[in-house]
Design a protein around this motif. Structure first.
Motif, PDB file in Angstrom:
ATOM      1  N   LEU B  21       0.860  -1.175   0.000  1.00  0.00           N
ATOM      2  CA  LEU B  21       0.000   0.000   0.000  1.00  0.00           C
ATOM      3  C   LEU B  21       0.902   1.233   0.000  1.00  0.00           C
ATOM      4  O   LEU B  21       1.897   1.286   0.724  1.00  0.00           O
ATOM      5  N   ARG B  22       0.524   2.226  -0.816  1.00  0.00           N
ATOM      6  CA  ARG B  22       1.396   3.371  -1.007  1.00  0.00           C
ATOM      7  C   ARG B  22       0.756   4.656  -0.507  1.00  0.00           C
ATOM      8  O   ARG B  22      -0.467   4.842  -0.605  1.00  0.00           O
ATOM      9  N   CYS B  23       1.604   5.532   0.020  1.00  0.00           N
ATOM     10  CA  CYS B  23       1.189   6.849   0.487  1.00  0.00           C
ATOM     11  C   CYS B  23       2.169   7.873  -0.060  1.00  0.00           C
ATOM     12  O   CYS B  23       3.371   7.797   0.241  1.00  0.00           O
ATOM     13  N   SER B  82      -8.607  -7.263   6.811  1.00  0.00           N
ATOM     14  CA  SER B  82      -9.591  -6.461   6.071  1.00  0.00           C
ATOM     15  C   SER B  82      -9.913  -5.179   6.828  1.00  0.00           C
ATOM     16  O   SER B  82      -9.849  -5.123   8.058  1.00  0.00           O
ATOM     17  N   GLY B  83     -10.257  -4.159   6.056  1.00  0.00           N
ATOM     18  CA  GLY B  83     -10.578  -2.864   6.651  1.00  0.00           C
ATOM     19  C   GLY B  83     -10.010  -1.757   5.796  1.00  0.00           C
ATOM     20  O   GLY B  83      -9.691  -1.959   4.628  1.00  0.00           O
ATOM     21  N   VAL B  84      -9.887  -0.587   6.386  1.00  0.00           N
ATOM     22  CA  VAL B  84      -9.359   0.573   5.679  1.00  0.00           C
ATOM     23  C   VAL B  84      -8.030   0.972   6.309  1.00  0.00           C
ATOM     24  O   VAL B  84      -7.929   1.061   7.530  1.00  0.00           O
ATOM     25  N   TYR B  85      -7.049   1.208   5.461  1.00  0.00           N
ATOM     26  CA  TYR B  85      -5.723   1.608   5.913  1.00  0.00           C
ATOM     27  C   TYR B  85      -5.509   3.083   5.583  1.00  0.00           C
ATOM     28  O   TYR B  85      -5.614   3.486   4.432  1.00  0.00           O
ATOM     29  N   PHE B  86      -5.210   3.850   6.615  1.00  0.00           N
ATOM     30  CA  PHE B  86      -4.993   5.277   6.454  1.00  0.00           C
ATOM     31  C   PHE B  86      -3.528   5.618   6.686  1.00  0.00           C
ATOM     32  O   PHE B  86      -2.897   5.112   7.613  1.00  0.00           O
ATOM     33  N   CYS B  87      -3.048   6.520   5.847  1.00  0.00           N
ATOM     34  CA  CYS B  87      -1.769   7.170   6.053  1.00  0.00           C
ATOM     35  C   CYS B  87      -2.075   8.593   6.522  1.00  0.00           C
ATOM     36  O   CYS B  87      -2.994   9.248   5.990  1.00  0.00           O
ATOM     37  N   ALA B  88      -1.349   9.077   7.517  1.00  0.00           N
ATOM     38  CA  ALA B  88      -1.546  10.436   8.017  1.00  0.00           C
ATOM     39  C   ALA B  88      -0.186  11.077   8.222  1.00  0.00           C
ATOM     40  O   ALA B  88       0.731  10.440   8.749  1.00  0.00           O
ATOM     41  N   VAL B  89      -0.068  12.330   7.816  1.00  0.00           N
ATOM     42  CA  VAL B  89       1.223  13.002   7.913  1.00  0.00           C
ATOM     43  C   VAL B  89       1.083  14.333   8.637  1.00  0.00           C
ATOM     44  O   VAL B  89       0.012  14.942   8.667  1.00  0.00           O
ATOM     45  N   GLY B  90       2.199  14.770   9.215  1.00  0.00           N
ATOM     46  CA  GLY B  90       2.247  16.065   9.875  1.00  0.00           C
ATOM     47  C   GLY B  90       3.545  16.767   9.539  1.00  0.00           C
ATOM     48  O   GLY B  90       4.570  16.117   9.332  1.00  0.00           O
ATOM     49  N   ALA B  91       3.487  18.103   9.478  1.00  0.00           N
ATOM     50  CA  ALA B  91       4.662  18.852   9.028  1.00  0.00           C
ATOM     51  C   ALA B  91       5.136  19.901  10.005  1.00  0.00           C
ATOM     52  O   ALA B  91       6.066  20.615   9.715  1.00  0.00           O
ATOM     53  N   GLY B  92       4.516  20.043  11.124  1.00  0.00           N
ATOM     54  CA  GLY B  92       4.960  21.078  12.048  1.00  0.00           C
ATOM     55  C   GLY B  92       4.951  20.569  13.471  1.00  0.00           C
ATOM     56  O   GLY B  92       4.965  19.373  13.712  1.00  0.00           O
ATOM     57  N   ALA B  93       4.895  21.509  14.395  1.00  0.00           N
ATOM     58  CA  ALA B  93       4.761  21.138  15.798  1.00  0.00           C
ATOM     59  C   ALA B  93       3.305  20.764  16.062  1.00  0.00           C
ATOM     60  O   ALA B  93       2.476  20.776  15.166  1.00  0.00           O
ATOM     61  N   ASN B  94       3.003  20.405  17.271  1.00  0.00           N
ATOM     62  CA  ASN B  94       1.630  20.119  17.708  1.00  0.00           C
ATOM     63  C   ASN B  94       1.053  18.828  17.162  1.00  0.00           C
ATOM     64  O   ASN B  94      -0.113  18.542  17.376  1.00  0.00           O
ATOM     65  N   SER B  95       1.860  18.047  16.433  1.00  0.00           N
ATOM     66  CA  SER B  95       1.427  16.712  15.995  1.00  0.00           C
ATOM     67  C   SER B  95       0.153  16.711  15.186  1.00  0.00           C
ATOM     68  O   SER B  95      -0.552  15.717  15.129  1.00  0.00           O
ATOM     69  N   LYS B  96      -0.191  17.831  14.560  1.00  0.00           N
ATOM     70  CA  LYS B  96      -1.403  17.831  13.737  1.00  0.00           C
ATOM     71  C   LYS B  96      -1.201  16.941  12.530  1.00  0.00           C
ATOM     72  O   LYS B  96      -0.199  17.033  11.832  1.00  0.00           O
ATOM     73  N   LEU B  97      -2.179  16.077  12.269  1.00  0.00           N
ATOM     74  CA  LEU B  97      -2.082  15.129  11.176  1.00  0.00           C
ATOM     75  C   LEU B  97      -3.084  15.449  10.080  1.00  0.00           C
ATOM     76  O   LEU B  97      -4.215  15.843  10.345  1.00  0.00           O
ATOM     77  N   THR B  98      -2.638  15.241   8.835  1.00  0.00           N
ATOM     78  CA  THR B  98      -3.525  15.275   7.679  1.00  0.00           C
ATOM     79  C   THR B  98      -3.650  13.855   7.158  1.00  0.00           C
ATOM     80  O   THR B  98      -2.632  13.202   6.883  1.00  0.00           O
ATOM     81  N   PHE B  99      -4.894  13.391   7.030  1.00  0.00           N
ATOM     82  CA  PHE B  99      -5.154  12.016   6.631  1.00  0.00           C
ATOM     83  C   PHE B  99      -5.387  11.912   5.132  1.00  0.00           C
ATOM     84  O   PHE B  99      -5.987  12.794   4.508  1.00  0.00           O
ATOM     85  N   GLY B 100      -4.940  10.790   4.556  1.00  0.00           N
ATOM     86  CA  GLY B 100      -5.361  10.436   3.222  1.00  0.00           C
ATOM     87  C   GLY B 100      -6.768   9.862   3.263  1.00  0.00           C
ATOM     88  O   GLY B 100      -7.367   9.698   4.332  1.00  0.00           O
TER      89      GLY B 100
END
Lengths: 115, 109
Positions: B21-23, B82-100
């Protein structure tokens, strides 16, 4: 050690009603987050907190409010429920103290329907 | 903000097969996590992997931060994968994540 606990698990609201989604964690994590997940989509950040007394907006904050009076609790409030707020809501926490980026641990979610 | 693209969007496997699986992400990140959402909706953190390679049983993940992608490998798949696989990334402080948007995996017996 229960991790992140969300209540209630399910709720149906009428348009215009208000409610509070509860979230508590027992891991002494400083960082806490609220996300919403719409069908077939990833999660979007509503609000987050880096510690007691400190909150900030995420990507989709409109229609919601939060407070963080203790390290353990991070409630999310809907003041005037709208059908667009029908979603599954997840609360998460992470350590994020001296190291800001740490794994996030999620609660089991609250499924909310606005009718 | 950062864009996160996951591929393929859907994947059907026979039990015992392997998968990748690719992100892909659009900017430098200092936080990358893989999650599995099971059929009951629970989100389980699989890996915290902003760079490098990690393994946990039949699962492994590799992030090449300089090329802005991460891969999740599932070997000898089982129906419980089985299920859904999410990749989530963050680029700054505060650990905020953006999900695919996630990859829906169905493993058939």
């Amino acid at each position: 050690n229960a991790g992140v606990t969300q209540t209630p698990k399910f709720r149906i609201l009428k348009i215009g009603q208000s409610m509070t989604l509860q979230c508590t964690q027992d891991m002494n994590h400083n960082y806490m987050y609220w996300y919403r997940q719409d069908p077939g989509m990833g999660l979007k950040l509503i609000y987050y907190s880096v510690g007691a007394g400190i909150t900030d907006k995420g990507e989709v904050p409109n229609g919601y409010n939060v407070s963080r009076s203790t390290t353990e609790d991070f409630p999310l409030r809907l003041e005037l429920a709208a059908p667009s707020q029908t979603s599954v809501y997840f609360c998460a926490s992470s350590q994020g103290q001296t190291i800001s980026n740490q794994p996030q641990h999620f609660g089991d979610g609250t499924r909310l329907s606005i009718l | 903000g950062i864009q996160v693209e996951q591929s393929p969007p859907d994947l059907i496997l026979q039990e015992g097969a392997n998968s990748t699986l690719r992100c892909n992400f659009s900017d430098s990140v200092n936080n990358l996590q893989w999650f599995h959402q099971n059929p009951w909706g629970q989100l389980i953190n699989l890996f915290y992997i902003p760079s490098g390679t990690k393994q946990n049983g039949r699962l492994s993940a590799t992030t090449v931060a300089t090329e802005r992608y991460s891969l999740l490998y599932i070997s000898s798949s089982q129906t419980t994968d089985s299920g859904v696989y999410f990749c989530a990334v963050g680029a700054g402080a505060n650990s905020k994540l953006t999900f695919g948007k996630g990859i829906t995996l169905s493993v058939r017996p």
